[in-house]
Every structure is written in C-alpha cells, then in structure tokens.
Design an enzyme around this catalytic site. Sequence first.
Site, PDB file in Angstrom:
ATOM      1  N   GLU A  50       4.506   8.331   7.152  1.00  0.00           N
ATOM      2  CA  GLU A  50       3.076   7.693   6.364  1.00  0.00           C
ATOM      3  C   GLU A  50       3.928   6.611   5.320  1.00  0.00           C
ATOM      4  O   GLU A  50       5.309   6.735   5.617  1.00  0.00           O
ATOM      5  CB  GLU A  50       3.561   8.798   4.645  1.00  0.00           C
ATOM      6  N   CYS A  70       2.866   3.801  -2.726  1.00  0.00           N
ATOM      7  CA  CYS A  70       2.207   3.357  -1.262  1.00  0.00           C
ATOM      8  C   CYS A  70       0.600   3.857  -1.477  1.00  0.00           C
ATOM      9  O   CYS A  70      -0.545   2.977  -1.015  1.00  0.00           O
ATOM     10  CB  CYS A  70       2.770   5.202  -0.139  1.00  0.00           C
TER      11      CYS A  70
END
Length: 990
Positions: free
Chosen positions: A750, A784
């Site tokens: 990720e 994020c």
Amino acid sequence: MFDPPYESATQAIARQLLAATRENRSFLAQMRDQMRWDDKLLGWAMSNPGLRVQLFRFIDCLPALRSKAEIARHLQEYLGEESVELPPTLKTLLNFAHPDSMPGQIAATTVSTAVETLAHKYISGERISQVIKTIERLRKERMAFTVDLLGEAVITETEAQMYLDRYLELITWLTEAAKSWSQVEAIDRADGEVLPQVQISVKLTAFYSQFDPLDVQGSRERVTEKIRVLLRRAQALGAAVHFDMEQYMFKDLTLAILKDLLLEEEFRTRSDIGVTLQAYLRDSQPDLQGLITWAKQRGTPVTVRLVKGAYWDQETIKSAQKDWPQPVYAQKSSTDANFEAMTRLLLENHEYLYAAIGSHNVRTQAHAIAIAESLQVPRRRIELQVLYGMADKLAKALVDRGYRVRVYCPYGELIPGMAYLIRRLLENTANSSFLRQNLEERPVEELLAAPVMADGEAQKQSLVPIELPFHNVPDMDYANAQQRDRALKAIQSIRQQLGKTYWPLVNGAPMPTLETIDSVNPSNPAEVIGKVGLLSVEQAEQAVQAAKAAFPGWKNTPATQRAAILRQAATLMLQRRDELAAWIVLETGKPLNEANGEVSEAIDFCRYYADEMERLDQGVAYDFPGETNHYRYQPRGICVVISPWNFPLAIPTGMAVAALVAGNCTLLKPAETSSVITAKLTEILVEAGMPQGVFQHVPGRGSVVGAYLVKHRDVHMITFTGSQEVGCRIYADAALLQPGQKHLKRVVAEMGGKNAIIIDESADLDQAVQGVVHSAFGYSGQKCSACSRVVVLASVYEVFLNRLIEAARSLNVGPADAPGTGMGPVIDAEAQERIRAYIEQGRTEAEVALEMPASAIGYFVGPVIFANVLPTAKLAQEEIFGPVLAVMKAQTFDQALTIANGTPYALTGGLYSRTPSHIEKAQAEFEVGNLYINRGITGAIVARQPFGGFKLSGVGSKAGGPDYLLQFLEPRVVTENIQRQGFAPIAGAD
C-alpha cells in the site's frame, strides 16, 4: 410508571383539552379537496413511507439549488417513478421532458413555493421585523415567546463570534420593541412578580467551534466568557436567557459548565435563566435529580425546560455505528413514561426549580396540569411550552385554562433553517406522533392511555439494527467522564515509563544490538520515549533462520489454535487500550481522539482475521461420483512485514496477525520512529502465546536490514505500507530470483495516495467543510487516506473556500497530548523540511489562501491551504504527506471527476453531493479503492470499509476485507479417486 393518584385528573383535563383541539374538524374535512400544495406534500408523506423519505431528502437539498432548472431536475431524480410510487397529481406535475422546459419551470415553482410555505409555518420569520410581528400577534393571543436563532452549525471561530454578536443584537432589538408593548397580565406577571417580556434560547456549542467533551477545561474557558457577556447584556436590558440541549455527547459538559457559571456570585441570584433536559435520554432522571441538588445549594431557582428530544434518529444511528450503548429509549411509550415521571419530580420540587413543560401531546400537558393543581404549584413556577406552528389549538386551550404558555420561535433564513424544518416534518408525519394520531382521529382512549415503560428500557443497551457477521470493538467515548479521565491519566502514567531500552525479539528472546536510536516525542523532541536497538544484517539472518526452523511446527498448528492466540491478543489490547493510545500519542504525535480509533482497529484486525482464517480453513469440497475434490489452503512460509509510523499500532498489527494466523512465520520490521509501539505489540503477542521464532520483532535500518530481508532467498512474502518510492523498489527487488530461491515472492504494498474530495453545487456545505478539514488536517495530513485535493464546482467555490479557510484557522494546533489539540506535529524534522519545501514550491504555482503559524518547539507545520491550484501542478500531483491542501475549481461535474482521476494514485476519494445522478456517476467512474459519499474520507473500519487502492496506490487485496488473508495462503486442490474394483462409497451413506 404513570402515577395513579393523578390519573383520574389527568384523564379529565386531557379530554377537555382534546375536545378543544378537535373543534372545526368537520370544516377542515370539507376543505380537504382544496388543500394547498404544502398540505398535499404533508399528506402524501404521511400516507407513503417511501415517498416521505425521498420528499424529505429533496427538501433538505432544495435551498442549495440555484435555478428552476436545477430544482426541476432534482425533483425528477428524487421523485421519479423509478424511485417511488407517486400520487397521480404529483406524477402529472413531474411529467416533463426537460428541466428547463415550461412544465419543468411550473413544477419547480409549485414545489419550491410549497416548501417555502411549509417552512414559514414553523419558522417565525426570516427577518427581525417579521419575528417582532409574529411575537406581537402571539402576545395578543396571551402567549409568551422565546426566540432561537436558526443555523447554529458553528464550524469556525468567526461564526462563533458572529453567533454571540447576533444574539446581543437580537436582545437589543427585542427589548427595544418591548418598550411599546402593553402589559399582558397572563404572561408578564405571576404571583406579584414582574416577568421578563423578552426571552432568547441559545445553544452552548455555538459559542466555540472546537467544543469537545475531551477538552473539558479548554471548552469551559472559551465558552464561559461568551456566556458571561451574553448574560450581562441580557440583565442590563431585562431579557431572560434559556440554554438549549443538543446531542447527547455534549450534555454532561453543557450541564457542568452551566452549573459552575451560575454559582458565580455575579449570576447566583438570577432567576431569569433556564436549561433544557431531554426525557428521551435514559439518564435524564438522574440529571434532573442532580439539578435539584444543585439548585438547593444555589438558593435561587432556574427554569428547567422539559422536552422529549429532537435527535432520536441521530442518536440511535450514532450509537449503532459506534457499538455504544443507546442513550435514548427505544420505544416512544418509554420516553412518554419517563417524561411523566420527570414532570412529577420537577413539580414536586417547584420551590427549587421552575418547570417549563414542552410538549404537543395533550395527555402530557394534562398530566403536568393535574400535578400542578393537586400540589397547588404557584403560577410563577410552571409554564407550558409549544413550538411555533405546531399544536396551535392546544396552546390556545392551555391559555384559556389560565396557564402561561410560551411559544418557541425559531428565527432565520431558510437555508440554515432546513435541518430544523426536516425535524418538524419528521415529527408531524411519524406514526408515533401525537399530532398525527390526533389528526387521524384515533380513539380517545388510545390517545390518552397512560404510557408504560417498555421491558428492558431502564438500562442503556447497545443497538445493532441488523444482525452483523462481525462486531467491531467500540471506541472509547470521551464524553463519558470515567473513560475520559482514565485515558488522560494513562498519558501521565506512561510518562513515568519513558526512556527505557527496547531490544529486538529474535527467536523468542531479546537480542542486544550495537546500534540504538532514540525514539522521541514529535511534540517535544527533547522528550525521549525510548531507546530502540537496531539489528545488524548478521542478526537479521539469525531471525530468518529462527523463522525457517519454526515454520513446520507453526504450519501444522491447527488454524483454530492460531486464531485463539489472536483473540487472546485482542483481549490483552482491550485491557491495555488506554496505555496503547497513550504510547501512540507520545511517540507519533497523534491526538488522543485519533489514537483511540487506532487501538480499536488493531483489536478488530485480530478478531476479524481469526474469524476469517477459521472460515477459510474449512476449505471447499466438490465431490462427484467416484471421486472427491478438496480445495484447501496452506501458508506460504516466511513473511516480512514492513510497517509505517503513521498508524504505528493498527497497520503493523493488521499485517502481522494476518500473516501469522494464516500459518506464516513473521518478521515485523517497523519504522524507526514508531518502534516503541511495535515493541508493545510484541509484548502482547508473546503474552498471548505466540511461539518463539514464529513472530519476531526486527527493528533495523530500512536501507540495510529492510533491503536485506526483502532480497533474502528464504523469504516468501513481503507486506509493506509506506511511500511509493520505497514500495516500488521493494516490488522490483522481490521480483529478482536469488540463488537457491525456489519460489516467486508475493508482495502486498500500500503506497499512499493523492486523494481528492469533490464538492458539487448541491452539497451540504456545513457537512462538506467539516469533512474536508478533518480529512485534510486530521493527524496533520499524515494518513495515506488523507484529503490533499478538493475539487469544487465554480458556483459554490468562493463560499466553500472562505468557510474552509476559517474552519482550518479555528483548529487548535499544539502538542498531541493536550486534550484540546485538533492538529499535532508532523513525525520528524525530515518530514517537516520536506513539507516546507512543498509549501515553497506551492507559492510559485498557486495562491496561498491560508498559512497558519506553528510552534517552534517540536516538529510542527500549521495548516496550509492553496487556492486556484491547476490540476497539473506539483501540489495537485505529488503526495506531500502533510497538512497541505490544494483547492481546485471545476466548471462541471464531469470536469471535476476528470480532475479527481488525473493522478497516478487511486486510494481514497470523496464526494459531497445531494444530486442522485452525481452520486451514481461517482460510484461508477471515480477511480479509487475507497469512495466516501457525504462523509470524511479517513477512518476506514475493519469489515465495514475494507481498505486499499489500485494504480500506484498499491497492489493487493483490501485490508480488513474478506479476501485479504488469501494473499498469505497458497491454494491446493486434492483429488482422490475413491473407486475400488468398480465400486465406490455412496455419498451420504452410513
């Protein structure tokens, strides 16, 4: 819970009042065929639940629509035949081909006029001159009033000051107008005492945009000074002030602030002040008892306005979403029963508290009258209240009976008043509403029956609306004083444990290292959280060999046993959750409210993946005559988990326990800046029963130890969360076949995002501004999933931008451990310098709309907003990972989508819109892994919103989702021919 001594009197009085409210009903029936459109809308809403939902959603959206064509288009989108079955009259009205056609214009005018008419039924005026005219009419009908400003959704400190200023101005206008009013004995005097002719109602939370139950002292200080100003002006001009109650989370702090303030010498003898209690709350009786005790100490009565409560749906939904006990009664009858019990308690203590009974229920008011007359309560000490535009006939009947009746008069523009209007419409059209039941001419015995407390209602209960396969652990509720105090004390307790040394865990034992680093508090780098030992490459090799040796035993450990260890780890985390949150606050600078949610997520990962592994372990059988086919899973081998610092507990926990429960031996290499927290996670996993060598904590330099482990031939899988640059390097290195390597490595990565939120012309801007501020500046933009771009349609661009700037300016930027902090530091000096460099670059690309100063102590960067950013600018393309927000303008919704999709990332995105076609288009075309509509874009919850993206945001299945564990497993199929000499067992035979 009804009281037999008052029941016969209650019934007698209620029948008299009910008869008065039903006068001229036959005349109304004759006029039914000539109803105006506003009456038709209400009638349809009452008769058709599906239409009711869509109609009220349209009404909520209506004030944001800026043209007749927009109104017509939204009418068809909300009320089209595909959405709901329409009455013939409405179907005919909406039967136009184009929104900008003449029939479309007629439909838009008809419905918008009807909604405005509805609003004016419940709102006493949009201008002060209209309000004064309404008040003067009420006074002629011998009714008192209280005026409330609509639209107190205060999200900036500018708005909080405006709220105070508007009330000071309102008091001046009303008291000036009162000079010309003739005295009305029924409402201006009682028991020989002259009463204030003017009363206003205010909400405490509107005095401070950052009002927060966690920040008791800060909220108290900021609010109290404004209240003092208001009360002084009110006293000087002869006006009374009443404090309303809002959401449950604010109740305890509101009561505490008012109790303290009204004990101050300056205000202690004031009897022209009131406070509201909501009977639908399960703890409202103890609150009333507490006020009685307090009032005895104070010595001068205040008024308690007793209402049933206006936020029932909101409170039940919030408690269900958070898995918190439901604060409100589930049954309307229970609320009514509690209201009557509280009415008696209040009136029996009339010498300490004055009573204001707010209800449109004939029985409720009759019950209060019966008690008051039985106890001979002086008229100064009781009044009966109704809302403007509701129960007018009941109000007149109460006046005729000789009681002081006060009408609650909302005042303000239609747009900020829309939420109030929706609440009134919901109340009028609900099946349980007394007004609706009376309109339907239900039998008198049914309408006036004594309410009964439903079974099991006395205690707070959790309410889950549907049967869920997985129940998330509740966050701590910092509106609860006990939970709040425990969390704040944990931070102080942890401070006594700082500075210790944490060695890596290799093969079940601490491994001293030659190199250590100091992990420091980003809010105050002089404060060393702990010293962390960093492995050498040689020591990392020992860890790999330990994992290799432990793998066969762990692989063959039954999945149920592996899952049991995860559940035990979850239990230990739950027991230590305040401590874990405190470590997160101090080591990574994450404010407590957000650290709270992260601990919950870590617990959820343990429990959810335990459940998922047991499900997957069952495999799948495909049996055919003469053969069996079993589809099963086995672990991959050794997994290296490389975790980030921004979710220092949740992400390493999720990645590590997923690998472990799948049967893989796991090496956790954390970010250097958050290694103390992963050391705490290690303690928990070991205590939970993780065998030696199966899980190892291997902090080390990413460029050295991390790179070595990624390339190691015995490593089967790498799970990474972090930057795109590092993630792509890992992906490339893992793809290289090393000498002696007999497998291809699996990489789950990720790698962040450049996340956008679109704001269209129909958006609720109160909701949108708050959502963007939280998404962009929560944890200093270091998620994020954080919002770093906002794409706003041109028609609302300036209005949205101005409010956004003021909302960000209102944030409290400070140390993460301060309860009032809304935004803390960034993680370290390197991040601080990188973000500052982007800000300097941004000055050459766009306009600086806001740049907030920040403390020189600690790694702080204040919120920064750039306006009129081009889609191709670095600000709009590169991940900054800090509190820097780019605001862009789009002319159409299609252009907004193009801009939002115009980066290499596809992680999270958001849309604020009340246009069904825009919502549908975004669902189909917004290129993100997680799309959030009409809410913030951070805070994904395990099993509810599995998290992860695509494009350059990462590779792999979504964390916290049903297919995440599959990445850690190798599927196998075993086929057996079960024939023997032409015969085979018969399926299902004994």
